[in-house]
Structures are given as structure tokens and as C-alpha cells.
Design an enzyme around this catalytic site. Structure first.
Site, PDB file in Angstrom:
ATOM      1  N   GLY A 105      -7.556  49.599  53.453  1.00  0.00           N
ATOM      2  CA  GLY A 105      -6.856  50.100  54.630  1.00  0.00           C
ATOM      3  C   GLY A 105      -5.952  51.251  54.249  1.00  0.00           C
ATOM      4  O   GLY A 105      -5.624  51.434  53.073  1.00  0.00           O
ATOM      5  N   CYS A 122      -9.110  46.962  47.363  1.00  0.00           N
ATOM      6  CA  CYS A 122      -8.136  48.027  47.557  1.00  0.00           C
ATOM      7  C   CYS A 122      -6.867  47.489  48.229  1.00  0.00           C
ATOM      8  O   CYS A 122      -6.127  46.714  47.643  1.00  0.00           O
ATOM      9  CB  CYS A 122      -8.765  49.183  48.323  1.00  0.00           C
ATOM     10  N   TYR A 123      -6.610  47.834  49.466  1.00  0.00           N
ATOM     11  CA  TYR A 123      -5.440  47.309  50.175  1.00  0.00           C
ATOM     12  C   TYR A 123      -5.452  45.783  50.184  1.00  0.00           C
ATOM     13  O   TYR A 123      -4.406  45.134  50.051  1.00  0.00           O
ATOM     14  CB  TYR A 123      -5.424  47.863  51.596  1.00  0.00           C
ATOM     15  N   HIS A 150     -13.706  50.510  45.227  1.00  0.00           N
ATOM     16  CA  HIS A 150     -14.575  50.173  46.358  1.00  0.00           C
ATOM     17  C   HIS A 150     -15.993  49.886  45.856  1.00  0.00           C
ATOM     18  O   HIS A 150     -16.746  50.813  45.538  1.00  0.00           O
ATOM     19  CB  HIS A 150     -14.595  51.325  47.366  1.00  0.00           C
ATOM     20  N   GLU A 190     -18.433  48.842  47.623  1.00  0.00           N
ATOM     21  CA  GLU A 190     -19.410  49.009  48.697  1.00  0.00           C
ATOM     22  C   GLU A 190     -20.007  50.398  48.781  1.00  0.00           C
ATOM     23  O   GLU A 190     -21.007  50.597  49.469  1.00  0.00           O
ATOM     24  CB  GLU A 190     -18.761  48.646  50.044  1.00  0.00           C
ATOM     25  N   ASP A 224     -34.257  52.044  68.608  1.00  0.00           N
ATOM     26  CA  ASP A 224     -33.255  51.119  69.141  1.00  0.00           C
ATOM     27  C   ASP A 224     -33.730  50.487  70.442  1.00  0.00           C
ATOM     28  O   ASP A 224     -33.783  49.264  70.574  1.00  0.00           O
ATOM     29  CB  ASP A 224     -31.924  51.843  69.363  1.00  0.00           C
ATOM     30  N   LYS A 240     -28.579  50.614  61.796  1.00  0.00           N
ATOM     31  CA  LYS A 240     -29.890  51.205  62.074  1.00  0.00           C
ATOM     32  C   LYS A 240     -30.982  50.674  61.156  1.00  0.00           C
ATOM     33  O   LYS A 240     -32.090  50.344  61.616  1.00  0.00           O
ATOM     34  CB  LYS A 240     -29.802  52.730  61.947  1.00  0.00           C
TER      35      LYS A 240
END
Length: 547
Positions: free
Chosen positions: A90, A117-118, A204, A206, A262, A402
């Protein structure tokens, strides 16, 4: 800076379902987890720009995950009975007034917790570690040194790169915790307590710029949380079909079919659930790509035998767009007209009360549907729904990214060309005519330019490597020379990006020879075109579409 993908396509990932991933908790356990008895990881969002990506990476590892606002409370988290909890990053400082807090009760649930992180800094502060503002912030790539791998960093090298984005730093781990690693500017870049089931990392995992990040997440999921990683696309389909049946009951539904992946996947899921009580309406608004209308009709009417009504409303939409240059006004007018057409077609049927939309998770976030999210654009699919909407929405893809939708589409048997069709905005070519009115002449120029671009990219074998590739027609003219004559022609902008989920995107490094061939064809084959340029802006700071 933001992580960006290389010119490559990610593999299909495991799937998330459920209607409320972006909304606040409903007071019951996770619907998807409860319905299918699968393991779940809850990701609490503290406002980090990569929060959605954390949930996506967890799903890539084969575990169902939901992203919830950080303030849902320990009671709600416990009700969902997750196998683990991840606290996201964050933008705030843990010491700032009004900074999002950590509810201490979360650490008393007996559920493994990973702070990123945060999130790590919250854990360190709550449990007695030291968090201070560093003299120098740490943003972007950093060197990570692993002093002891522990459970969290097992299987990763002693020296590795990682992606950092912070100013506050953990200077000492909480009492009883092991400090696992340090980085260029972080004395404690990872810590853990196996006995307490609490883990923290400053970097991070990710993002793609942390090469061993997925291994770290897998260690947490598998070794700390005991997840079996058995989530599958097949279970998503059956579960979602049951949800659709429960929502619609004996009712009838109408679906605005655009031909993109979609709306196609959403339509096929609903058709599997309620059969001929679904009617798809394909509205040719005159704003589509070349020959796209015929392809949509052939696929759904002839191949899938889904009840389909094809409406040629191109004149109607062009009339509504006359004199309009503002992009949001274009979206709203097109969206409102879409709904009016749906209502007219629904009126010809009996007892149609439901409208099916292919809304994705990225649509929800960028439309301001997530906690603290700014409205970047009005709804992608219908351009902003009018207040007097007479249908109840059915959005079976609302919690999917997606690539997850594509995985479901492939499982449902959609043709590869349809599954891998690049995203195309509901307002179509109208919002790619920038700063001017979407006239029939301009639409024709843009349509031909786009057809050339797609043809050359497909021939080069790059279509599936790109998230999106398209042309933009600004309302400007530029001087040129063709033969012995001076010209004053239109400008075509080529936009091609790579991305994993449209949250971030990098401009695609298309080969120079390919760009030369594309530009040559556009100028030679489309008489009004006098200049071709390339957009090399990433997201952020830009967006993928121009408007």
C-alpha cells in the site's frame, strides 16, 4: 515504475469465480469456496497498485483466491475459513495518521499470514519489530541476499534480484522471528516465525521483475498453508452454471453479444445454464472492425446454435454520435443506445428480465468498483448504464481476469480464433477517432487501417503475443508528398501493447521491417492516409486505449 511484460503470452491459469470479489464481504463464507468445497486464500487489499496481481498469482499456483478490502474484519475472514491470508502492499506509511491499520485479531485466528511490503511493515510494527523511514527509498530492481532460506525462501538462490517499492524499512524483525534476507536498502527484507505462522517480505513476489517470486508464493501456499493446489477450470464452469440457474431461475435472459471473448464466454455459460431461454442480440452499430459482424453471426448462429437476433442499427448510432467529440459522451450515448436496442428486442420476447454482460474484474477496478479505486473510464462493455435500466444484470465473469476467461472459453470449446481475439471496446472504433466526430468517412479510414494492421501482425505470427494491437485516428491533418504532388492527409497511430491482465502494459517492440510494411500498405492502399506513427507509451502513465 511499474512491472511490464515481455513480448510473450502467459499460460492459462487456474480460475476464480464468484460475484463479489471486488465488493465488500457479504456476511457469509465465500460462495465459490463453499459451493465447491475448495481451499481459499484471502488477499486483503491495503491499496497497493499490485494487489489484484497478488490474487492472480495465487490462482496461477492453483489456489482459489479472493481480494477483499482490508477493513472487512477478522470475523469475516474467519467465516470464509481460508487456508491463509495475504496482506497486500500500500502507498501509506504505517506511522501516518489515518494509515490503514492491521486488525490484531487476524493474527489470533490460527491461519498463516503473509505480509507483502506495507503488509510486512504492519506485521513488524504490531509484533514488536522496528519500522523506520529510510534515508533512501528503494524503488525498482534491488539485490536480495538470502542469509537463511527458512520455509518462505526455500529453493531460491543466495543472491537474487527482486522488485521493491517502499520508503519505510524494517530494521529489526519482531522478537522470536528469523530474519531471512536483506536487500540493497532493507536490513530485514524477509522474516518468518513458523511457530506463529506469520511471514513477511519487503519485496513484491507478484511482479515479473522478481524472478523467484512465484516460488516464494508457492512456498507459502504449499508449505505454510498446506494448500493442495487443485483449483481447475472445469470446476469453475459447473459452479458458475449453477449460480446462473439460481439467479435466473425460470426466467429469460438477453445478452448483448459483441463477438469478443468476454461476451462470448458469458453467453455460452448462460446458454449452458438455461438453454433457449437465452436470446443473444448482436447489434451492428457500424463501429466494428472489418467483417467482424459476419464472423459473429456465423459463429453463434451456425456453430453454437444459440438463439440470435442480429440488428443493423448503424444509422441509428451514427445519428446519436453526430457532432460529438468528447470520449465520455461517446461512451454514454453508445451505451444508452445499446440498452435501448436491447429493451426493444426484449419487448418482442416474453418475460425477459435479465441482461447478460461480459464484465471482467479489470472493468470493475477501472470503473471505480474497487476499494479506493479512481474511475479511469466508464464501463468498457456498454459505456455507462442508464439509470432507468429495466434488466437485472447477470455478470458471470465479473471476478475473472482476461486470461482466466480465455481458459474457460477453451474449456467450453470456443474456437481458438475467438478465444484469443484481442480486447475490443464496446464503443468500438468511435473512441479510437480521437478529438473528433465518428463520421462514416473516418470510420471507413480507421477500419481499413486496422484491417491492414491485424493482417500483417497475424502473418508475422505475433497476434497471440500481443495483448492488444489497434489503430487510432486523431482529428488532425499533416502535410506530405506523394509522387509530384503535395498532400494533406490523415494520421494513423499504431498502438500495440503486451500485458498479463491490462492492469499494467508495455508498448510492444514490433520489428522495424514489420512496421515499415504496415506503414507502406496503409499509405499506399488508403488514399486519405498521409502519415503513420507509433505510440510507445506504457501503462502507467498512459492507458491502453487513447480515450
Amino acid at each position: 515504475m511499474s512491472p511490464t511484460s515481455s513480448l510473450s503470452t502467459t499460460s492459462d491459469v487456474e480460475i476464480l469465480v464468484g460475484q463479489g470479489a471486488a465488493s465488500e464481504a457479504s456476511g457469509s463464507s465465500s460462495p465459490a469456496a463453499a459451493a465447491t468445497a475448495v481451499e481459499e486464500i484471502v488477499v486483503l487489499d491495503y491499496g497497493g497498485q499490485y494487489s489484484q496481481l497478488i490474487a492472480r498469482r495465487v490462482r496461477e499456483a492453483g489456489v482459489f483466491s479472493e481480494l477483499l478490502p482490508h477493513h472487512v474484519g477478522a470475523r469475516e475472514v474467519a467465516r470464509r475459513r481460508p487456508k491463509g491470508v495475504i496482506l497486500s502492499g500500500g502507498p501509506a506509511s504505517v506511522y501516518a495518521d489515518g494509515a490503514p491499520p492491521l486488525e490484531s485479531e487476524l493474527l489470533e485466528l490460527g491461519i498463516p499470514v503473509l505480509g507483502i511490503c506495507y503488509g510486512m511493515q504492519l506485521l513488524a510494527r504490531e509484533l514488536g519489530g522496528s519500522v523506520e523511514a529510510a534515508e533512501v527509498g528503494e524503488f525498482g530492481r534491488s539485490q536480495l541476499t538470502v542469509h537463511q532460506p527458512g520455509r518462505l525462501l526455500a529453493g531460491t538462490p543466495h543472491e537474487q534480484t527482486c522488485w521493491m517499492s517502499h520508503r519505510d524499512t524494517v530494521f529489526s524483525a519482531p522478537p522470536g522471528f528469523s530474519a531471512l534476507a536483506s536487500s540493497t536498502a532493507s536490513p530485514v527484507a524477509a522474516f518468518e516465525s513458523e511457530t506463529r505462522g506469520v511471514y513477511g517480505i519487503q519485496f513484491h513476489p507478484e511482479v515479473v521483475h522478481t524472478p523467484y517470486g512465484q516460488q516464494v508464493l508457492t512456498n507459502f501456499l504449499q508449505d505454510a498453508c498446506g494448500c493442495e493446489r487443485t483449483w481447475s477450470a472445469a470446476s469453475v464452469i459447473e459452479d458458475q452454471i449453477e449460480r446462473i440457474r439460481a439467479q435466473i431461475g425460470d426466467g429469460r435472459a438477453i445478452c448483448g453479444l459483441s463477438g469478443g471473448v468476454d461476451s462470448s464466454v458469458a453467453a455460452l455459460l448462460v446458454y449452458r445454464a438455461i438453454g433457449d431461454r437465452l436470446t443473444c442480440v448482436f447489434v451492428d452499430h457500424g463501429l466494428m472492425r472489418k467483417n467482424e459482424g459476419e464472423q459473429v453471426i456465423a459463429a453463434f448462429r451456425d456453430t453454437f446454435h444459440v438463439p440470435l437476433v442480429a440488428v443493423d442499427a448503424s444509422e441509428r448510432f451514427l445519428t446519436r454520435l453526430r457532432g460529438v467529440s468528447d470520449p465520455e459522451e461517446k461512451r454514454k450515448r453508445i451505451g444508452a443506445e445499446f440498452i435501448r436496442v436491447f429493451e426493444e428486442e426484449a419487448a418482442k420476447l416474453q418475460n425477459v428480465n435479465y441482461l447478460v454482460q461480459g464484465t471482467l474484474y479489470s472493468d470493475v477496478i477501472e470503473s471505480g468498483g474497487g476499494t479506493g479505486a479512481a474511475t479511469i473510464k466508464s464501463h468498457h462493455n456498454v459505456g455507462g448504464l442508464p439509470e432507468d435500466l429495466e434488466f437485472e444484470l447477470v455478470e458471470p465473469l465479473r471476478a475473472l481476469f482476461k486470461d482466466e476467461v480465455r481458459a474457460v472459453g477453451a474449456e467450453l470449446g470456443l474456437p481458438e480464433r475467438l478465444v484469443w481475439r484481442q480486447p475490443f471496446p464496446g464503443p468500438g472504433l468511435a473512441i479510437r477517432i480521437v478529438g473528433g466526430e465518428a463520421t462514416r468517412e473516418r470510420l471507413g479510414i480507421l477500419r481499413e487501417a486496422d484491417a491492414i494492421l491485424q493482417d500483417e501482425i497475424r502473418q508475422a505470427g505475433l497476434y497471440r503475443e500481443l495483448w492488444q494491437s489497434f489503430c487510432v485516428l486523431p482529428d488532425i491533418r499533416t502535410v506530405g508528398v506523394q509522387g509530384d504532388s503535395r498532400t494533406y492527409g490523415n494520421v494513423i497511430v499504431i498502438r500495440a501493447v503486451t500485458s498479463d491482465d491490462a492492469m499494467t502494459a508495455d508498448w510492444a517492440r514490433l520489428p522495424y521491417d514489420l512496421l515499415e510494411q504496415i506503414a507502406s500498405r496503409m499509405i499506399n492502399e488508403i488514399r486519405p492516409v498521409g502519415r503513420v506513427v507509433l505510440d510507445i507509451t506504457s501503462k502507467p502513465p498512459g492507458t491502453i486505449e487513447w480515450e
